[in-house]
Design a protein around this motif. Sequence first.
Motif, short mmCIF file in Angstrom:
data_model
loop_
_atom_site.label_atom_id
_atom_site.label_comp_id
_atom_site.label_asym_id
_atom_site.label_seq_id
_atom_site.Cartn_x
_atom_site.Cartn_y
_atom_site.Cartn_z
N GLY A 289 -3.04 -4.29 -13.57
CA GLY A 289 -1.61 -4.09 -13.39
C GLY A 289 -0.92 -3.60 -14.63
O GLY A 289 0.10 -2.93 -14.57
N LEU B 250 -7.11 1.72 -5.56
CA LEU B 250 -6.00 0.87 -5.16
C LEU B 250 -5.92 0.76 -3.65
O LEU B 250 -5.70 -0.34 -3.10
CB LEU B 250 -4.70 1.46 -5.72
CG LEU B 250 -3.44 0.60 -5.66
CD1 LEU B 250 -3.62 -0.66 -6.48
CD2 LEU B 250 -2.24 1.39 -6.16
N CYS C 170 -6.35 -2.73 -0.82
CA CYS C 170 -5.20 -3.15 -0.02
C CYS C 170 -5.68 -3.81 1.27
O CYS C 170 -6.66 -3.37 1.90
CB CYS C 170 -4.31 -1.95 0.30
SG CYS C 170 -2.80 -2.38 1.17
N TYR D 108 1.32 5.61 -10.32
CA TYR D 108 0.37 4.55 -9.94
C TYR D 108 1.13 3.27 -9.60
O TYR D 108 0.85 2.61 -8.59
CB TYR D 108 -0.62 4.30 -11.07
CG TYR D 108 -1.58 3.16 -10.80
CD1 TYR D 108 -2.75 3.37 -10.08
CD2 TYR D 108 -1.30 1.88 -11.26
CE1 TYR D 108 -3.63 2.32 -9.83
CE2 TYR D 108 -2.16 0.83 -11.01
CZ TYR D 108 -3.32 1.05 -10.30
OH TYR D 108 -4.19 0.01 -10.05
N ALA E 175 1.24 1.09 -6.25
CA ALA E 175 0.75 -0.29 -6.32
C ALA E 175 1.81 -1.28 -5.84
O ALA E 175 1.53 -2.18 -5.03
CB ALA E 175 0.33 -0.61 -7.75
N GLU E 176 3.03 -1.12 -6.32
CA GLU E 176 4.11 -2.04 -5.92
C GLU E 176 4.44 -1.87 -4.44
O GLU E 176 4.69 -2.86 -3.73
CB GLU E 176 5.35 -1.78 -6.77
CG GLU E 176 6.49 -2.74 -6.52
CD GLU E 176 6.19 -4.14 -7.03
OE1 GLU E 176 6.87 -5.08 -6.59
OE2 GLU E 176 5.27 -4.28 -7.85
N THR F 252 1.74 -3.54 -2.40
CA THR F 252 1.88 -5.00 -2.49
C THR F 252 2.98 -5.49 -1.57
O THR F 252 2.82 -6.50 -0.86
CB THR F 252 2.18 -5.40 -3.94
OG1 THR F 252 1.11 -4.97 -4.79
CG2 THR F 252 2.35 -6.91 -4.06
#
Length: 434
Positions: free
Chosen positions: A307, A325, A329, A352, A356-357, A360
């Motif tokens: 992260g 990534l 998931c 990225y 990623a966020e 999430t």
Amino acid sequence: MTSTYADAAPTRSPLRRYLRQLGIDTQFVLLGFPLGLVTLVLAITGFAVGVGTVVIWVGLPILVGTLMLSRGFAMAERARIGPVLGFRSPHPIYKKSHGQGFLRRTFGPLADAQSWLDLVHAILRFIPSTIGFCFVVTWWAVALAGLSYPLWDWSLPHPPDNFELHELLGFQDTAGTRILLNFAIGVFFAGTLSWVVRAAALAEAWFARGLLVSVFELRRQVVEAEEARDVAQQQKAAAVSAEAVALRKLERDIHDGPQQRLVRLAMDLGRAEQQFADDPERARAIVAEALTQTRETLDELRALSRGIAPPILVDRGLSAALTALAGRCTVPVDLDAPPMERLDPGVESTAYFVVAEALTNVAKHSHASEVQVSVQRIATGLIVTVSDDGVGGASLAKGHGLAGLDDRVRAAGGVLAVDSPEDGGTRLTAALPL
């Protein structure tokens, strides 16, 4: 983008370009002289009458009319100087007084600085136009007369030959010498014609541009500089905010994960040390469990390090990092991220973290069955899109999970947009400049 008149005909031959520019400059100067006379008379008359009668209020509308007339001539002049200078000049934004009463709207031009500059140009333009007109007419007349002199010399009356003067000067053939001398003068003036005409046209055009455009451009540059300063301050504030959010998140993740495991690990090892003498089997079981916790702690630390700065992003680029990534998931990901050349590290890192966020949030809150991730390289930047078929309701407002991501994107000079109607899925788009 600044448009130029030269771009309109890139295939013209040098001779055609030369003749075309000579014609443009000549007509500009020749037409400027009568226009200068007209504007001088009208502007001075209107200004003098307006100022002389302003004490009885009649002069105010006369001054306004004079300023508006000067504005009309100024607009025509801005259009005329474009072909001479080779680029179009912008039209200034005049001060408007809409919705402020009839009198303010009527007499608004009196408070507009550009309107007064138009009037100054209308009065003073006669100076460069007259000088340029004299030079251009003289050069054209002498050049044409000298080059054509051999054709009409016979029609001119010539005085009787003065043989004594000819002997003193060494002339043998009076008619031939006269023709040759006049032709040579014509050649000289024709050879320097384009330079003189061009200089006269540029002097008049730059004089007009200085009064009719330059002040507006200076103001626009100041405004753009202030806007750039404001954007830089906003980016700085966004970067500070994003950094603070990232540090708080990292602190929380470390506290809730590895720190708790390490505390338990220390306690378990302490118990094992006490039981080695009395109950070795129990101590070995505690140590084995501690080893398991150590591996889990290392896995969490690796996840946290990904992260912060994922190694695959640094080593193999954005496409490979997004593939890894998407593979981690919990929601199926349809990834469209073709391999591309390496970008600026800040742009790659921001792209990225956007994905990623977003993934999430999809896994935690959206209840989606599928998510699409697209990364497209365009001429001016990078477009990152993440969309899902979940419950929607996402927002960039402060207090929501995407606020920190918005700060990170703005810190990179980009823009983040979210379209997330209730029960309509979520579409998150980030535009990052290169």
